[in-house]
Design a protein around this motif. Structure first.
Motif, mmCIF file in Angstrom:
data_model
loop_
_atom_site.group_PDB
_atom_site.id
_atom_site.type_symbol
_atom_site.label_atom_id
_atom_site.label_comp_id
_atom_site.label_asym_id
_atom_site.label_seq_id
_atom_site.Cartn_x
_atom_site.Cartn_y
_atom_site.Cartn_z
ATOM 1 N N GLN A 49 0.804 -1.214 0.000
ATOM 2 C CA GLN A 49 0.000 0.000 0.000
ATOM 3 C C GLN A 49 0.843 1.272 0.000
ATOM 4 N N GLN A 50 2.043 1.238 0.544
ATOM 5 C CA GLN A 50 2.809 2.472 0.626
ATOM 6 C C GLN A 50 3.164 3.036 -0.747
ATOM 7 N N TRP A 51 3.009 2.261 -1.792
ATOM 8 C CA TRP A 51 3.206 2.783 -3.144
ATOM 9 C C TRP A 51 1.959 3.502 -3.640
ATOM 10 N N LYS A 52 0.863 3.437 -2.869
ATOM 11 C CA LYS A 52 -0.404 4.081 -3.212
ATOM 12 C C LYS A 52 -0.900 3.642 -4.582
ATOM 13 N N LEU A 53 -0.705 2.355 -4.850
ATOM 14 C CA LEU A 53 -1.068 1.816 -6.155
ATOM 15 C C LEU A 53 -2.578 1.631 -6.291
ATOM 16 N N PHE A 54 -3.244 1.184 -5.232
ATOM 17 C CA PHE A 54 -4.658 0.850 -5.334
ATOM 18 C C PHE A 54 -5.576 1.871 -4.671
ATOM 19 N N ALA A 55 -5.200 2.381 -3.517
ATOM 20 C CA ALA A 55 -6.068 3.312 -2.807
ATOM 21 C C ALA A 55 -5.221 4.341 -2.069
ATOM 22 N N PRO A 56 -4.821 5.413 -2.741
ATOM 23 C CA PRO A 56 -3.980 6.404 -2.075
ATOM 24 C C PRO A 56 -4.750 7.148 -1.000
ATOM 25 N N ASP A 57 -4.047 7.628 -0.008
ATOM 26 C CA ASP A 57 -4.666 8.416 1.042
ATOM 27 C C ASP A 57 -5.151 9.740 0.451
ATOM 28 N N PRO A 58 -6.340 10.179 0.843
ATOM 29 C CA PRO A 58 -6.797 11.480 0.350
ATOM 30 C C PRO A 58 -5.950 12.586 0.975
ATOM 31 N N PRO A 59 -5.816 13.712 0.281
ATOM 32 C CA PRO A 59 -5.026 14.803 0.861
ATOM 33 C C PRO A 59 -5.700 15.341 2.117
ATOM 34 N N ARG A 60 -4.909 15.813 3.067
ATOM 35 C CA ARG A 60 -5.454 16.355 4.309
ATOM 36 C C ARG A 60 -5.972 17.778 4.135
ATOM 37 N N CYS A 61 -5.585 18.429 3.044
ATOM 38 C CA CYS A 61 -5.961 19.830 2.856
ATOM 39 C C CYS A 61 -6.756 20.024 1.577
ATOM 40 N N ALA A 62 -7.840 20.779 1.690
ATOM 41 C CA ALA A 62 -8.558 21.247 0.511
ATOM 42 C C ALA A 62 -7.862 22.535 0.082
ATOM 43 N N CYS A 63 -7.685 22.707 -1.196
ATOM 44 C CA CYS A 63 -6.863 23.813 -1.689
ATOM 45 C C CYS A 63 -7.634 24.621 -2.725
ATOM 46 N N ALA A 64 -7.454 25.934 -2.689
ATOM 47 C CA ALA A 64 -8.092 26.802 -3.678
ATOM 48 C C ALA A 64 -7.147 27.938 -4.043
ATOM 49 N N LEU A 65 -7.104 28.264 -5.319
ATOM 50 C CA LEU A 65 -6.370 29.429 -5.798
ATOM 51 C C LEU A 65 -7.366 30.574 -5.848
ATOM 52 N N GLN A 66 -7.016 31.682 -5.189
ATOM 53 C CA GLN A 66 -7.914 32.829 -5.162
ATOM 54 C C GLN A 66 -7.255 34.020 -5.842
ATOM 55 N N VAL A 67 -8.090 34.902 -6.392
ATOM 56 C CA VAL A 67 -7.630 36.088 -7.102
ATOM 57 C C VAL A 67 -8.365 37.305 -6.544
ATOM 58 N N ARG A 68 -7.685 38.436 -6.596
ATOM 59 C CA ARG A 68 -8.311 39.694 -6.165
ATOM 60 C C ARG A 68 -8.013 40.762 -7.213
ATOM 61 N N SER A 69 -9.014 41.576 -7.499
ATOM 62 C CA SER A 69 -8.849 42.699 -8.418
ATOM 63 C C SER A 69 -8.837 43.979 -7.606
ATOM 64 N N GLY A 70 -7.752 44.725 -7.676
ATOM 65 C CA GLY A 70 -7.644 45.962 -6.911
ATOM 66 C C GLY A 70 -7.730 45.667 -5.423
ATOM 67 N N GLU A 71 -8.650 46.374 -4.749
ATOM 68 C CA GLU A 71 -8.872 46.149 -3.317
ATOM 69 C C GLU A 71 -10.170 45.376 -3.081
ATOM 70 N N GLY A 72 -10.675 44.704 -4.110
ATOM 71 C CA GLY A 72 -11.928 43.950 -4.008
ATOM 72 C C GLY A 72 -11.770 42.689 -3.162
ATOM 73 N N GLU A 73 -12.824 41.882 -3.170
ATOM 74 C CA GLU A 73 -12.828 40.645 -2.396
ATOM 75 C C GLU A 73 -12.056 39.552 -3.133
ATOM 76 N N TRP A 74 -11.577 38.572 -2.344
ATOM 77 C CA TRP A 74 -10.910 37.405 -2.914
ATOM 78 C C TRP A 74 -11.968 36.477 -3.494
ATOM 79 N N ARG A 75 -11.704 35.944 -4.687
ATOM 80 C CA ARG A 75 -12.619 35.006 -5.341
ATOM 81 C C ARG A 75 -11.847 33.763 -5.756
ATOM 82 N N ASP A 76 -12.500 32.598 -5.687
ATOM 83 C CA ASP A 76 -11.878 31.359 -6.156
ATOM 84 C C ASP A 76 -11.781 31.379 -7.672
#
Length: 152
Positions: A49-76
């Motif tokens: 299993q340590q090769w993650k061949l059949f069922a890899p562990d899910p990542p512990r972190c959800a990740c998002a890239l956010q952008v902001r225009s000027g001084e506006g709010e952050w958006r995904d």
């Protein structure tokens, strides 16, 4: 080497391989202890299993890239993306920084520049926002980590 010896050698190798895989996968009660250990030594580097061949562990972190225009709010970027390629680039950049750490942020510059020129000409800043599980027994409890990227 004669054809008969070559044939017997191949049969012996296939039989030994089959025996080792059987010793690795059969229940413990059916295989002698010594043979089971040898089977594990033989098969684990390929099938464990340590090769993650059949069922890899899910990542512990959800990740998002956010952008902001000027001084506006952050958006995904991913949720507001018009094109599938923009969503894919945002996902890939998040995973790249998660995998390689904050020292990889300079290497991510090319992706951010591509996103800026292709779909976000109004962008003034980008950041990565991660919501991470801190305790696997309480997955609803999450910490937030923000990695600021440079302005394009």
């Amino acid at each position: 080497m004669t054809p008969r010896i070559a044939r017997l050698s191949i049969i012996a190798c296939v039989a030994l391989h089959t025996l080792m895989l059987a010793a690795y996968s059969f229940p413990q009660a059916m295989v002698p202890e010594r043979l089971r250990v040898i089977g594990q030594w033989y098969a684990r580097p390929v099938f464990h299993q340590q090769w993650k061949l059949f069922a890899p562990d899910p990542p512990r972190c959800a990740c998002a890239l956010q952008v902001r225009s000027g001084e506006g709010e952050w958006r995904d970027v991913e949720h507001g993306a018009q094109h599938y390629l923009e969503r894919r680039m945002a996902r890939s950049l998040c995973r790249y920084i998660q995998t390689h750490g904050e020292h990889s942020v300079p290497g991510a510059r090319a992706v951010v520049v591509a996103l800026t020129h292709a779909a976000r000409p109004e962008a003034s800043a980008f950041r990565i926002v991660e919501h991470c599980v801190t305790d696997p027994w309480r997955p609803a409890d999450r910490s937030t980590r923000i990695t600021p990227l440079f302005a394009p």
